[in-house]
Motif scaffolding. Sequence first.
Motif, mmCIF file in Angstrom:
data_model
loop_
_atom_site.group_PDB
_atom_site.id
_atom_site.type_symbol
_atom_site.label_atom_id
_atom_site.label_comp_id
_atom_site.label_asym_id
_atom_site.label_seq_id
_atom_site.Cartn_x
_atom_site.Cartn_y
_atom_site.Cartn_z
ATOM 1 N N THR A 70 0.830 -1.214 0.000
ATOM 2 C CA THR A 70 0.000 0.000 0.000
ATOM 3 C C THR A 70 0.861 1.258 0.000
ATOM 4 N N LEU A 71 1.912 1.264 0.816
ATOM 5 C CA LEU A 71 2.744 2.465 0.926
ATOM 6 C C LEU A 71 3.672 2.638 -0.283
ATOM 7 N N LEU A 72 4.160 1.513 -0.845
ATOM 8 C CA LEU A 72 5.087 1.614 -1.974
ATOM 9 C C LEU A 72 4.371 1.835 -3.304
ATOM 10 N N ALA A 73 3.046 1.777 -3.299
ATOM 11 C CA ALA A 73 2.303 2.076 -4.531
ATOM 12 C C ALA A 73 2.383 3.544 -4.900
ATOM 13 N N PHE A 116 -0.529 -1.806 -6.571
ATOM 14 C CA PHE A 116 -0.965 -1.163 -7.807
ATOM 15 C C PHE A 116 -1.843 0.045 -7.481
ATOM 16 N N PRO A 117 -1.918 1.007 -8.412
ATOM 17 C CA PRO A 117 -2.819 2.150 -8.204
ATOM 18 C C PRO A 117 -4.260 1.667 -8.056
ATOM 19 N N PRO A 118 -5.089 2.429 -7.373
ATOM 20 C CA PRO A 118 -4.788 3.780 -6.874
ATOM 21 C C PRO A 118 -3.967 3.751 -5.589
ATOM 22 N N TYR A 119 -3.097 4.756 -5.454
ATOM 23 C CA TYR A 119 -2.339 4.929 -4.220
ATOM 24 C C TYR A 119 -3.293 5.482 -3.168
ATOM 25 N N ALA A 120 -3.683 4.629 -2.232
ATOM 26 C CA ALA A 120 -4.715 5.013 -1.262
ATOM 27 C C ALA A 120 -4.319 4.553 0.134
ATOM 28 N N PRO A 121 -3.338 5.195 0.755
ATOM 29 C CA PRO A 121 -2.938 4.773 2.105
ATOM 30 C C PRO A 121 -4.058 4.917 3.122
ATOM 31 N N LEU A 124 -5.737 1.676 4.133
ATOM 32 C CA LEU A 124 -4.917 0.600 4.703
ATOM 33 C C LEU A 124 -5.655 -0.141 5.808
ATOM 34 N N GLY A 125 -6.368 0.572 6.665
ATOM 35 C CA GLY A 125 -7.106 -0.093 7.739
ATOM 36 C C GLY A 125 -8.136 -1.066 7.205
ATOM 37 N N ASP A 126 -8.885 -0.653 6.171
ATOM 38 C CA ASP A 126 -9.871 -1.557 5.583
ATOM 39 C C ASP A 126 -9.202 -2.772 4.951
ATOM 40 N N ARG A 127 -8.089 -2.549 4.298
ATOM 41 C CA ARG A 127 -7.387 -3.668 3.659
ATOM 42 C C ARG A 127 -6.899 -4.682 4.698
ATOM 43 N N LEU A 128 -6.312 -4.186 5.772
ATOM 44 C CA LEU A 128 -5.816 -5.097 6.808
ATOM 45 C C LEU A 128 -6.962 -5.818 7.504
ATOM 46 N N ALA A 129 -8.064 -5.133 7.737
ATOM 47 C CA ALA A 129 -9.208 -5.783 8.368
ATOM 48 C C ALA A 129 -9.764 -6.885 7.472
ATOM 49 N N GLY A 130 -9.864 -6.599 6.174
ATOM 50 C CA GLY A 130 -10.354 -7.617 5.254
ATOM 51 C C GLY A 130 -9.426 -8.804 5.165
ATOM 52 N N LEU A 131 -8.116 -8.543 5.077
ATOM 53 C CA LEU A 131 -7.150 -9.646 5.016
ATOM 54 C C LEU A 131 -7.221 -10.497 6.275
ATOM 55 N N THR A 132 -7.312 -9.838 7.429
ATOM 56 C CA THR A 132 -7.409 -10.585 8.693
ATOM 57 C C THR A 132 -8.640 -11.471 8.706
ATOM 58 N N ALA A 133 -9.777 -10.908 8.273
ATOM 59 C CA ALA A 133 -11.007 -11.712 8.233
ATOM 60 C C ALA A 133 -10.841 -12.898 7.295
#
Length: 710
Positions: A70-73, A116-121, A124-133
């Motif tokens: 997410t950050l390197l995008a 990959f784009p979009p660069y949307a830091p 990040l919270g939503d992405r981590l929550a989804g991955l955890t689930a």
Amino acid sequence: MRRAVWVTVAGCTGFYTLAYALDERVMALYAMFGALPLVLFAQLPGPARQRTPVFLVVLPVGCALVTAGTLLAVSDWAAACGMLVVGFAVSFLGIGAPRPAGPAAAFQLYYVLPCFPPYAPETLGDRLAGLTAGILLTTVADRLLWADPAPRPYRVRLADATAALAGYCGAVGRLLADGGPGPAVRELGEAADRALHATRLSQVPPTERPTAASLRDRALNHSRAAARHLRNQLDSLGRGPLGGCVPDPAAPRLLEAAAEALRQAARTLRAGTPEPGGDTLSGAVRAFDTARAEHHGGVTPERLRQGAVVRSAAEGALLACEAARIACGAQPGPRWRDPGGPFAYALAGPLRRWWRGLRLHLTLRSVLLQNALRLAVALACARLVAGVLDLPHGFWVLLGTLSLMRTSAADTRGALVPAFVGTALGGAVATLLLMLVGDVPVFYAVATPVVILVGFSVGPVLGPAWTQAAMTLTFMVLFAQIAPPEWQLPAVRLVDVLVGGSLGMAASLLAWPRGGHGQLRCVVRDFLSLAAEGVKAVTAQLSDGRDLTGARLKPLRREQDLAGSCYLQYRTETASRHAADPSWEAVMLPGRHVVVGGELMLTRRHEGAGEPLPVEAAAELSTLADRVAAECLRTADTLRTPPPPAPDAPPHPYPASASGPLRLACHPQAHGMTVDDALLITDIEAWLTGVAHDAERARRATVRAARHPG
């Protein structure tokens, strides 16, 4: 079917709950991608209860990779450099360990999707929550679904081989005692060969291979190597040119004691826990040495060599049994606690063993390092190309590279056509659905579990083209629920797979294009060349009686491990194999004989270390070691290109009657030697001539394969 149901239950549960109940589309997408790679691409050994801790370790690693992506995008170059580091680290740090290496593909995809784009830091919270689930649902579903059919553990395969060797060992003992039935010995020998063949790593499912740096896996491999040495010694006694002499009366008793020890080792391996009991085989070996010393006068060279081969067989059984006990949790016995001995790895800690295993492959001659570098560079280039060309859904380019790239250019080329055909087929079906249904999310929500369940249960059975078609259709129905469906989506998927596959093909052509096949010939040649050096070095150590550690064998052990990993990859490659390839197991046999036989000889000499051998005996052994080293080098030369030359001389039979060391050992007092010196000389001579016979057979097998391919 289980994997298809698994990903359907885990992925769809998280996706539907987050997308429709909570209206969190980003979370939903990452929940699906938290489950899908772990289930479809990861190869994790053991039952569900053993996989659960692995999934719980995957969770923080996956979150770190999603954060990095997410950050390197922020830029294409930053994302490509991150892909280079992640691709290499994930591929290389799990070397030789099924559990860390199992989720490697999932780790790479956890970085690929968010980089990959979009660069949307801010997401990040939503992405981590989804991955955890997604990962947690994967773990729960794995525990609730029916169990996979349990594969045969490697230790059980090894137990079967050890039990078969016990039968063969006992039969050879009876053959020496009373001439026993030859056909029965041959049948038991063939049964032992079949059982040992089943323990080859190439015959074992990847998740069950003992390739980790753990004490258990190291000991299992050690036990198999010693069992293979024992089999070769028994072949010499039961089928080889050692007849024509009256056998030592104590030889059958020693072989029967070895057979009983092997039966106990087989029970230990089958049960997984060491059996209580004393080391009776060590006592039998000492009794055999005493009997040989008492009846030494007047024996023939043939009988001396036969007694040495019997002792070597018993020592091989002793090594195999001790390794089996260590593999099942026992500590090395007092005899084997020398830091320079064959079980030095059992005295080291787990971190030190892991580091040694990693350091072994820190060379460009390692196919595992080559694979990690090749894949990392290909993925980094794919990320850069997808960013520079501004390809929509560019992560499919990396997915194509990751899924289509093989360890050789020929195998990669063979994977491209089915992938393109499957993607085109899946794209055609997806386009038809878009034309007939349009923007109706409810339809795609209903279709998603059906597509996943049918596609990923039938696809692997029908072949890679069908798997690619199922993947294309799955992505289409998923993304149709995240955003309004795009008519060009199937065509984009096809273009991305073409680009990703082409980049993978280019990387395979430019970096080590011949894969394991190209490297194996070089590594085995180096292995045999080091075996030649090892023969002379160990013989000098044995003659001198000092510095009796296995340090001189360390380079040879490392080369043996490199050759083994290269051979294992070679067995996975199909398009790059040649009909003129010899039996590589047979070609590597002389080097393995040097390693195991040298370990046994050094251990034996260390226990009875004393004065150096007489100068005349040391000179005879040195001359013989030079001849044997030359045999190993001749075999190594047959592996060079152009094709190997025809044999220019008949094979050297090394008859016992013409052996200088054995002539000295027959009359020790006449040459100022003790009987113990004579027995040691006999054992060294038998080891050296055994290596020479193996080298000659390997050389002729290589020439024969080159002359008559296939």
